[in-house]
Design an enzyme around this catalytic site. Sequence first.
Site, PDB file in Angstrom:
ATOM      1  N   GLU A 286      56.088  61.832  57.368  1.00  0.00           N
ATOM      2  CA  GLU A 286      56.247  60.709  58.307  1.00  0.00           C
ATOM      3  C   GLU A 286      57.525  60.977  59.080  1.00  0.00           C
ATOM      4  OE1 GLU A 286      53.922  58.579  58.425  1.00  0.00           O
ATOM      5  OE2 GLU A 286      52.933  58.963  56.519  1.00  0.00           O
ATOM      6  N   CYS A 320      62.368  53.495  62.187  1.00  0.00           N
ATOM      7  CA  CYS A 320      61.567  54.484  62.904  1.00  0.00           C
ATOM      8  C   CYS A 320      60.642  53.792  63.899  1.00  0.00           C
ATOM      9  CB  CYS A 320      60.767  55.320  61.922  1.00  0.00           C
ATOM     10  SG  CYS A 320      59.885  54.306  60.769  1.00  0.00           S
TER      11      CYS A 320
HETATM   12  N1  LIG Z   1      57.574  57.669  60.341  1.00  0.00           N
HETATM   13  C1  LIG Z   1      58.173  56.950  59.395  1.00  0.00           C
HETATM   14  O1  LIG Z   1      57.529  56.253  58.617  1.00  0.00           O
HETATM   15  C2  LIG Z   1      59.658  56.998  59.246  1.00  0.00           C
HETATM   16  C3  LIG Z   1      60.280  56.067  58.414  1.00  0.00           C
HETATM   17  C4  LIG Z   1      61.672  56.116  58.282  1.00  0.00           C
HETATM   18  C5  LIG Z   1      62.420  57.061  58.952  1.00  0.00           C
HETATM   19  N2  LIG Z   1      61.780  57.949  59.766  1.00  0.00           N
HETATM   20  C6  LIG Z   1      62.560  58.930  60.511  1.00  0.00           C
HETATM   21  O2  LIG Z   1      63.621  59.430  59.701  1.00  0.00           O
HETATM   22  C7  LIG Z   1      64.724  59.803  60.508  1.00  0.00           C
HETATM   23  C8  LIG Z   1      65.992  59.194  59.947  1.00  0.00           C
HETATM   24  O3  LIG Z   1      66.179  59.571  58.624  1.00  0.00           O
HETATM   25  P1  LIG Z   1      67.178  60.740  58.170  1.00  0.00           P
HETATM   26  O4  LIG Z   1      68.342  60.784  59.089  1.00  0.00           O
HETATM   27  O5  LIG Z   1      67.432  60.534  56.725  1.00  0.00           O
HETATM   28  O6  LIG Z   1      66.263  62.026  58.399  1.00  0.00           O
HETATM   29  P2  LIG Z   1      66.560  63.544  57.977  1.00  0.00           P
HETATM   30  O7  LIG Z   1      65.386  64.323  58.431  1.00  0.00           O
HETATM   31  O8  LIG Z   1      67.905  63.971  58.420  1.00  0.00           O
HETATM   32  O9  LIG Z   1      66.603  63.529  56.378  1.00  0.00           O
HETATM   33  C9  LIG Z   1      65.511  63.074  55.598  1.00  0.00           C
HETATM   34  C10 LIG Z   1      65.565  63.745  54.232  1.00  0.00           C
HETATM   35  O10 LIG Z   1      65.330  65.150  54.383  1.00  0.00           O
HETATM   36  C11 LIG Z   1      66.330  65.880  53.688  1.00  0.00           C
HETATM   37  N3  LIG Z   1      66.471  67.191  54.323  1.00  0.00           N
HETATM   38  C12 LIG Z   1      67.319  67.552  55.322  1.00  0.00           C
HETATM   39  N4  LIG Z   1      67.133  68.855  55.634  1.00  0.00           N
HETATM   40  C13 LIG Z   1      66.145  69.320  54.833  1.00  0.00           C
HETATM   41  C14 LIG Z   1      65.485  70.569  54.697  1.00  0.00           C
HETATM   42  N5  LIG Z   1      65.810  71.605  55.458  1.00  0.00           N
HETATM   43  N6  LIG Z   1      64.493  70.677  53.787  1.00  0.00           N
HETATM   44  C15 LIG Z   1      64.140  69.642  53.016  1.00  0.00           C
HETATM   45  N7  LIG Z   1      64.734  68.431  53.097  1.00  0.00           N
HETATM   46  C16 LIG Z   1      65.721  68.261  53.993  1.00  0.00           C
HETATM   47  C17 LIG Z   1      67.539  64.989  53.775  1.00  0.00           C
HETATM   48  O11 LIG Z   1      68.486  65.370  52.800  1.00  0.00           O
HETATM   49  C18 LIG Z   1      66.920  63.622  53.534  1.00  0.00           C
HETATM   50  O12 LIG Z   1      66.699  63.403  52.162  1.00  0.00           O
HETATM   51  C19 LIG Z   1      64.380  59.315  61.898  1.00  0.00           C
HETATM   52  O13 LIG Z   1      63.918  60.401  62.666  1.00  0.00           O
HETATM   53  C20 LIG Z   1      63.256  58.310  61.666  1.00  0.00           C
HETATM   54  O14 LIG Z   1      62.401  58.113  62.756  1.00  0.00           O
HETATM   55  C21 LIG Z   1      60.421  57.943  59.920  1.00  0.00           C
END
Ligand SMILES: NC(=O)c1ccc[n+]([C@@H]2O[C@H](COP(=O)([O-])OP(=O)(O)OC[C@H]3O[C@@H](n4cnc5c(N)ncnc54)[C@H](O)[C@@H]3O)[C@@H](O)[C@H]2O)c1
Length: 523
Positions: A286, A320
């Site tokens: 997501e 999001c």
């Molecule tokens: N579509 C949805 O349902 C939904 C819901 C909530 C948030 N979001 C999205 O999430 C984002 C905000 O959240 P964020 O800042 O925590 O996102 P992010 O992508 O920076 O991090 C999300 C998770 O991924 C991990 N991560 C980072 N790099 C990684 C890698 N290379 N491999 C594996 N895991 C890794 C992070 O440590 C964290 O736990 C926004 O883009 C928002 O739109 C989407």
Amino acid sequence: MSPLGPFRNEPVLELRRAAARQQLAAGMDELEPQLPLRVPLWIGDDRREGDALVSTDPGASERIVAVAPMATEADVDAAVRAAADAFPAWSRTPAERRAEILVRAADWLRRNRAMLAALAARECAKPWGEADADVCEAIDFLEFYARGAIALDQGKELFQVPGERNEMHYGPRGVVGVISPWNFPIAIPMGMTAAGLATGNTVVLKPAEQSPGCGYMVVRALREGGVPPGAISLVPGDGTAGAALVRHRDVSTIAFTGSGPVGLEIIRTAAEVPPGGRHLKRVVAEMGGKNCVIVDSDADLDDAVPAIVQSAFVYAGQKCSAASRVLVHEAIADPLLERIAGAVDGLLVGQADTFGTDVPPVIEEEARERVERYRRLAAETGRIAAERREGVIDGGWFVPPTVAADLPPDSPVLHEEIFGPVLAVERVENVDAAMDRVDELAFALTGGLFARNPHTVQRVVERTPVGNLYVNRSITGAMVGRQPFGGNRLSGTGTKAGGPGYLLQFVEPHVVTENTMRHGLVV
Ligand SMILES: NC(=O)c1ccc[n+]([C@@H]2O[C@H](COP(=O)([O-])OP(=O)(O)OC[C@H]3O[C@@H](n4cnc5c(N)ncnc54)[C@H](O)[C@@H]3O)[C@@H](O)[C@H]2O)c1
């Protein structure tokens, strides 16, 4: 009918009532003496503390909320091995029993609801109403997937002919790696984890580095509910730990919610089968959005203005689903912009734990810098039509809620996810022109429409690419079971959290065909 009875959404607190506010304030009184929380790396029965990972209050950056060790690749490996060892017993546990355990975890959340909301307010600057809703959504996911997994366990009816019996049932896939964001710090990790566990998988949870304290509470709730220690482990850490989980040979499913670039990297990595790997890894992702609200010339602005302002600015635009573009019919563009500007001027910017705050600080310094970059770009290439500076104080990551207008059509402000309190307003000739602009976007998460004409509504419904379209209402606040949630295109893999098909991502089907024509009995 489920043996657990019908599903009902957990009611959120009515914060206009003094008693509800007192309940939450008492939760903060209970939490504060425990801070900073010491979050363990928690693998099976082993707990190891550390302080390499620190989460702080976005509203007062010197205040430490939680400290945790930073999981290494070896820690991730140990957690996956514990999960693989726990898999045979948990996967054979009857679905009803697993469901009872998840429902008991939901009860633990209910009992600790105010303290958990206080933690979400401290660690992620969620204003009280949002923080309480986050805990309620976590409860909903547990209750909803518990029931869904019992139903799924019945299998599916197949076509039968004489002399042959055909059965189809669903079994768990193995070890699920859950990687979650900070913006729904309890609900989202709980949702993905509960889906994995309910269907008989074992889970390793890697919460966001900004919210290890909330991630800890997710695992505590599940263990208090009775999930066996090996079946749910907690690996606090940053993207390095997440990447190690994705790469791990014995992880068969990755449930990820977060940004687009990270989601794409996960999908690419997961496509490689590691030496000795026995799964095509499945990725449930997501991702981000660029959510547009279309306002037709016949829209009721008394409805549209508060709904747009709420969708764009509550929780500082860090949902999001938050509105980030308004595409308004040119006939009413001026009054709409004027009224939105007026409403922005009335927003309360402040600390998350102040009742009534609309716009809290953003999550961290890097986020503030990112949002400020987009605000500068909007000012240089277009016009700032409104901004609310009152309440923007030093010491926290505050950004003034901002409305931008007159931007060039190719502006990054109109095409990239900002994830902060910035709303762009654009004039369009008509609803079809607005739909063309929506269609140009690579994202397709949520969208909104304000229009009175049912034919216009129908036209937009037929054309919209988004996963969740909201008509004549705000575009945030999807409820489990009522608005299954998730995006299309680059916003996600098209699964719907809190919806009827979601659990299918966590299982694999088995069909058994038996020839039932017995030609005598061998004795
Ligand atoms: N579509 C949805 O349902 C939904 C819901 C909530 C948030 N979001 C999205 O999430 C984002 C905000 O959240 P964020 O800042 O925590 O996102 P992010 O992508 O920076 O991090 C999300 C998770 O991924 C991990 N991560 C980072 N790099 C990684 C890698 N290379 N491999 C594996 N895991 C890794 C992070 O440590 C964290 O736990 C926004 O883009 C928002 O739109 C989407």
